[in-house]
Each structure stands twice: as C-alpha cells, then as structure tokens.
Design a protein around this motif. Structure first.
Motif, PDB file in Angstrom:
ATOM      1  N   MET A 280     -26.727  -0.721  -8.511  1.00  0.00           N
ATOM      2  CA  MET A 280     -28.044  -0.633  -8.427  1.00  0.00           C
ATOM      3  C   MET A 280     -28.547   0.104  -7.107  1.00  0.00           C
ATOM      4  SD  MET A 280     -30.385  -3.967  -7.909  1.00  0.00           S
ATOM      5  CE  MET A 280     -32.272  -3.686  -7.346  1.00  0.00           C
ATOM      6  N   SER A 281     -29.366   0.693  -7.217  1.00  0.00           N
ATOM      7  CA  SER A 281     -29.872   1.927  -5.969  1.00  0.00           C
ATOM      8  C   SER A 281     -31.148   1.773  -5.853  1.00  0.00           C
ATOM      9  CB  SER A 281     -29.281   3.381  -6.548  1.00  0.00           C
ATOM     10  OG  SER A 281     -30.041   3.758  -7.602  1.00  0.00           O
ATOM     11  N   VAL A 282     -31.592   1.593  -4.715  1.00  0.00           N
ATOM     12  CA  VAL A 282     -32.803   1.417  -4.222  1.00  0.00           C
ATOM     13  C   VAL A 282     -33.146   2.621  -3.032  1.00  0.00           C
ATOM     14  CG1 VAL A 282     -34.400  -0.381  -3.029  1.00  0.00           C
ATOM     15  CG2 VAL A 282     -32.230  -1.085  -4.034  1.00  0.00           C
ATOM     16  N   PRO A 283     -34.143   3.116  -3.158  1.00  0.00           N
ATOM     17  CA  PRO A 283     -34.650   4.350  -2.589  1.00  0.00           C
ATOM     18  C   PRO A 283     -35.123   4.094  -1.063  1.00  0.00           C
ATOM     19  CG  PRO A 283     -36.449   4.066  -4.327  1.00  0.00           C
ATOM     20  CD  PRO A 283     -35.367   2.967  -4.457  1.00  0.00           C
ATOM     21  N   LEU A 284     -35.014   4.851  -0.249  1.00  0.00           N
ATOM     22  CA  LEU A 284     -35.270   4.539   1.305  1.00  0.00           C
ATOM     23  C   LEU A 284     -36.345   5.851   1.085  1.00  0.00           C
ATOM     24  CD1 LEU A 284     -32.113   3.814   2.958  1.00  0.00           C
ATOM     25  CD2 LEU A 284     -34.034   2.566   2.759  1.00  0.00           C
ATOM     26  N   ILE A 285     -37.812   5.516   1.164  1.00  0.00           N
ATOM     27  CA  ILE A 285     -38.894   6.482   1.240  1.00  0.00           C
ATOM     28  C   ILE A 285     -39.625   6.143   2.557  1.00  0.00           C
ATOM     29  CG2 ILE A 285     -40.713   7.337  -0.028  1.00  0.00           C
ATOM     30  CD1 ILE A 285     -39.440   6.515  -2.433  1.00  0.00           C
ATOM     31  N   MET A 286     -39.864   7.441   3.238  1.00  0.00           N
ATOM     32  CA  MET A 286     -40.626   7.314   4.462  1.00  0.00           C
ATOM     33  C   MET A 286     -41.196   8.562   4.449  1.00  0.00           C
ATOM     34  SD  MET A 286     -37.663   8.030   7.212  1.00  0.00           S
ATOM     35  CE  MET A 286     -36.713   6.724   6.974  1.00  0.00           C
ATOM     36  N   GLU A 287     -42.696   8.261   4.894  1.00  0.00           N
ATOM     37  CA  GLU A 287     -43.769   9.376   4.896  1.00  0.00           C
ATOM     38  C   GLU A 287     -43.693  10.363   3.735  1.00  0.00           C
ATOM     39  OE1 GLU A 287     -42.906  11.361   8.635  1.00  0.00           O
ATOM     40  OE2 GLU A 287     -43.503   9.625  10.044  1.00  0.00           O
ATOM     41  N   GLY A 288     -43.550   9.734   2.593  1.00  0.00           N
ATOM     42  CA  GLY A 288     -43.735  10.425   1.387  1.00  0.00           C
ATOM     43  C   GLY A 288     -42.513  11.297   0.987  1.00  0.00           C
ATOM     44  N   ARG A 289     -41.257  11.111   1.628  1.00  0.00           N
ATOM     45  CA  ARG A 289     -40.162  11.757   1.296  1.00  0.00           C
ATOM     46  C   ARG A 289     -38.902  10.849   1.025  1.00  0.00           C
ATOM     47  NH1 ARG A 289     -36.483  12.668   5.762  1.00  0.00           N
ATOM     48  NH2 ARG A 289     -37.559  11.837   7.817  1.00  0.00           N
ATOM     49  N   LEU A 290     -37.962  11.059   0.176  1.00  0.00           N
ATOM     50  CA  LEU A 290     -36.840  10.454  -0.149  1.00  0.00           C
ATOM     51  C   LEU A 290     -35.902  10.815   1.084  1.00  0.00           C
ATOM     52  CD1 LEU A 290     -35.557   8.579  -2.159  1.00  0.00           C
ATOM     53  CD2 LEU A 290     -34.604  10.480  -3.315  1.00  0.00           C
ATOM     54  N   TRP A 291     -35.706   9.692   1.842  1.00  0.00           N
ATOM     55  CA  TRP A 291     -34.548   9.996   3.177  1.00  0.00           C
ATOM     56  C   TRP A 291     -33.526   9.525   2.864  1.00  0.00           C
ATOM     57  CZ3 TRP A 291     -31.482   6.845   5.793  1.00  0.00           C
ATOM     58  CH2 TRP A 291     -31.153   7.184   7.019  1.00  0.00           C
ATOM     59  N   GLY A 292     -33.391   8.697   1.607  1.00  0.00           N
ATOM     60  CA  GLY A 292     -31.853   8.332   1.437  1.00  0.00           C
ATOM     61  C   GLY A 292     -31.908   7.136   0.317  1.00  0.00           C
TER      62      GLY A 292
END
Length: 520
Positions: A280-292
């Motif tokens: 299972m993978s969960v995105p880390l999105i900050m300020e409209g960009r995929l950070w990790g």
C-alpha cells in the motif's frame, strides 16, 4: 549484500525515468482487483456496467443487475442520503470529490453490508464496493487517540529525516505492515528511502535510491487522483467489467479514480521480485507537487480495513504538512541569512568605484554569499578573479562558449563538463557554473564556480537494469535484484539552491543598475 562499483560516470546524473513505462494507460485497463466490485451507473442511477465478480460478492450474476435501478437493491433511506450527497456535489462549484458511503445491498433474501466509495463524474457515477469488515476491536475513540498521538509525534520532529523516521515507525505500529518506507523524490524522480521501519526478516532499504522507472510518470500522476494505492494480494485473478465497453461512454471505463483498479502485470512481477505479497502506498503531496511516498510492504496478503486506510490517508496529509512547514522554515532561515549578506554587498557595490572589487573582495563577497570555490568578473576586456578558478585564458574561452551557446541572462549547471567538455581540464575548480550575463554580446559575465564533489550513490539494484526488454521489443520485465549497487558520480558540483539563484539574479540586476547609472 552484493556490492559492485561501475565505471565512473563522465557527465551529470543519468535520467532513469521511463517514457515507455510512463506511457502505459494504467487507468484504461478495464480490470479491477477481486476484493471489491464496481458498479457503473448512469445519471438516473440505473446500473449500466458491473464487474464480473458480482456473483461472488453479491450472489447476483451481472446480467441480473444490468439496467436495473439502484433503488431495487438499496434501502430507501440510504438511497435518499446518496442522492442528497450527489445533488450537493453537482451544485458545488468546487472540484468533485469522492463520497465515502456505507451501503446495504439487498441480494435475494439477504442483506450484505459494504463500504463504498462513490465517484460522481460528468457522464456517469462509479461506485466501488468492498465487503464491510468487522472492526469491533478498534473503536472510534481508539482510532482518534492513536491518530492524535502520531500527529503530536510528527509535530515534535525537527528535521526531514526525523519526521520521516517517526512516520515510518508509527505507520508500522498502526498498520502492522512488515515494512514501511518513507520515500523522497529528487528532481529527476528517483526516490531515496529516508525513513524505514521493518521486521527483522525484511531487507534493509534505508538510504538506498530507486530509479524513476520504478514509479513512472503515469503512476505518479495517478497519485493526484487517488488517496492511496492498495494491492492486498499480489497473486489475484483480475476481474473484467461487463459489458466490456461502457454503454454510457462507448469506450473502456476510465478507472483513474478507482482504488480497485487492477495493477499492471509488470508491477506484480516487481512485487514478487521484492518478496512481498501485499503493498500500500500513500502519496506525500505538498504545495501541489508529489514530494514522496509512504510505501508499506507485507510478506503475506493483507487487507487493511477502510477505517485504517482512511486514517493512513489523514496521517499522510499531516506528515506532508509538517514536512512542508519544516522545509519552509529552512528556506526562511537561509533567505534571512542571505538577505543580510546581500544588503551589505549592495551597500558596498554602490559605495565603491569598481563593482568587481566589491563583488570579489568585499566583506562579505560573492564567494561567501553563494558558497563558491571561486569567482571571476569579465568586464571591459579585463578578467578579475578570487578563490579557486580556471586559468584566465580558459575563463575567456568559457565566456566565448557561453556567448555562442546560452541566450539566457543566467546560465546554471552543476555539471559543466557534460555541457562543455573542454572544462574537464579544470573540473576541480569549475564542475559547477553559475554565469550572470552583464553584456553577453561583448563576452562580459560574472562567473561563479564550484569544484567537483565526488558522490557515491547507493542504488537498490543496478538502475541501468531496471527494465529488461523482451527480444521482440514489446514485452518487458522489472529488475530482479535489489541488492546494493554503488555508483560513483564524477564531474559534478554541489547543486545550486533556488535561494542562491534568486540572490544571484538580484545581484546581477544591481550590477546592471550601477553600470547604467554611471554610463548614462
């Protein structure tokens, strides 16, 4: 672990992203995973398409469901609630959101409870349904307390790595996955593991880098539409939709928003090569960009409940906010320091007769402001230098190359020898270059140099073998080794920070202002 060192690279970092993998239409495969079922409804809430596993999960064949109103299978109170929420979404001017829903489905004489996610779209409504799990062992209060505790721990961390490690530790404790990784993307979409929590029998991936082709562009883009990606059991038989073509759109159903969407066979093979059965993978999105990503692995099939997945989604958002806030704090600290130095340099610049003297020999000077090894100013036929720089004749040749090859006011690279091979002779002084144009037609520049910094990159497997093509050039396979593979990168400098580039550009503008004021 396997430890190989390849031949040293002679240029900048290679791009391991994959146009081939990134072009595969993952959202139009017309297949779902079998742990749930999918209904496609028209705007009148009639069932127009259904996954073929309806007989397994509902006890009703697809043909029994097709063209029937949803009202024939759902209690009136639930249907009214759903219609109200759909009406609200339709009236809202904001982007449509997925609607979580508890659904009771009448199948003959029995009622079956499902956890559903409703996806309202312009032409149709998609409903994903998973059998409701018993969650008596974890009350709402227990979940709330756990989330609040994890949130407080994340907020206390004082570095990117510390935040990542707490997230990994707490996600593992909360979910019970065998291994949890926090994975950060670099500008070329390679991912580095900066946080890890695992059982003893899982391989150690902390500090390793994964090539961009492991998470190609198409998959990265889908994270902006899906709150997570779940594969509870790698060895599954995908389920087709019936009928094959969507009667509403007359084409394959777009499964972009569906968590149940089936997975490309190459990714399932990749999981097998890693020795895991569930992920299972969960995105880390900050300020409209995929950070990790927060990536969770399990050796055996694992079905986290909807409640757990929702909590993970919430916690990933909290983690992303904290990571973003920390990075902003770091940028603000750096900007504050540079603003102070920049203000002093501007004062020196306008108080001294010759701007080159102020830039190169003032206190502070250009070298201190931008963390340089050396700098040079070419102006009115003269070349003035400070620190470690190439020979004057080489500097003049570099300026001539810039005049012919760069039309930008500012030229920046952290691998000059890759762009300008003649500079290999002075890589120790100028593997990195920031060139500020004063009058490029006359070869007048401010040149900022950084020397070579050898870098050893620890990859999880050989990135050059991340994709193995079939002899026919059509089929392909993922790599089958994730052992440590060390790569030494030559002819590169430390990267240029955005704050440094902004300060340099402001300084360039000040220099031009001084020149114009004195000449005109």
């Amino acid at each position: 672990m396997e430890n190989k060192t390849p031949a040293l690279q002679t240029g900048g970092e290679k791009n391991y992203d994959s146009d081939f993998c990134g072009s595969i239409p993952l959202h139009q495969i017309n297949l779902i995973q079998p742990h749930g079922l999918l209904l496609v409804l028209d705007k009148s809430l009639h069932i127009r398409q259904v996954s073929e596993n309806s007989a397994d999960l509902l006890g009703l064949a697809p043909e029994t469901l097709l063209e029937q109103p949803l009202a024939a299978f759902v209690p009136e109170s639930e249907l009214e609630d759903l219609q109200q929420k759909l009406t609200h979404e339709k009236e809202s001017e904001q982007e449509q959101v997925d609607i979580p829903f508890s659904l009771t489905f009448k199948a003959g004489d029995s009622n079956k409870a499902f956890t559903a996610t409703v996806h309202p779209e312009s032409e149709q409504i998609l409903i994903e349904m998973e059998p409701a799990q018993r969650e008596d062992d974890k009350s709402f209060l227990t979940f709330f307390q756990q989330i609040k505790y994890i949130t407080s721990r994340i907020k206390q961390a004082d570095s990117t790595e510390a935040i990542a490690q707490i997230v990994a530790d707490e996600f593992k404790n909360f979910t019970g996955f065998d291994r949890v990784l926090v994975y950060r993307f670099d500008p070329m979409w390679n991912g580095s593991v900066i946080g890890q929590a695992k059982t003893e029998d899982m391989s150690d991936l902390l500090g390793l880098r994964f090539p961009a082709s492991d998470v190609p562009k198409q998959a990265r883009d889908l994270y902006f539409r899906n709150p997570y990606r779940l594969i509870p059991a790698r060895e599954y038989e995908p389920v087709r939709l019936h009928p094959i073509l969507n009667p509403i759109t007359r084409r394959f159903t777009d499964l972009t928003s569906c968590i149940l969407r089936s997975v490309a066979s190459v990714h399932l093979e990749y999981m097998g090569n890693m020795g895991i059965s569930a992920s299972m993978s969960v995105p880390l999105i900050m300020e409209g960009r995929l950070w990790g990503l927060i990536s969770c692995h399990h050796k055996t099939p694992k079905y986290p409940s909807y409640q757990e997945r929702t909590a993970m989604e919430l916690l990933s958002t909290i983690a992303a906010v904290r990571l973003g806030a920390y990075e902003k704090e770091q940028r603000a600290t750096m900007q504050s320091h540079m603003r102070g130095q920049h203000a002093t340099m501007l004062e020196q610049l306008f108080n001294q007769e010759f701007f080159a003297e102020a830039l190169l020999h003032g206190q502070p000077n250009l070298v201190e402001l931008l963390s340089l090894g050396g700098a040079a100013v070419l102006y009115e036929g003269n070349v003035q230098t400070v620190g470690k720089t190439p020979p004057v004749q080489k500097i003049k040749e570099l300026a001539s190359w810039l005049r012919r090859n760069s039309s930008d006011k500012t030229y920046v690279t952290n691998s000059l020898p890759q762009a300008y091979p003649n500079s290999k002779d002075y890589k120790d002084e100028a593997s990195g270059l920031l060139a500020l144009a004063i009058n490029p037609d006359q070869g007048e520049y401010i040149l900022c140099f950084r020397g070579e910094v050898l870098q050893t990159v620890n990859w999880s497997g050989n990135p050059d073998h991340a994709i193995r093509m079939e002899p026919d050039g059509k089929g392909y396979h993922p790599r089958n080794s994730f052992a440590l593979y060390q790569q030494t990168v030559q002819l590169t400098s430390l990267p240029w920070q955005q704050e440094e580039l902004e300060a340099a550009e402001a300084l360039r503008s000040a220099v031009l202002s001084k020149i114009i004021r004195e000449k005109y």
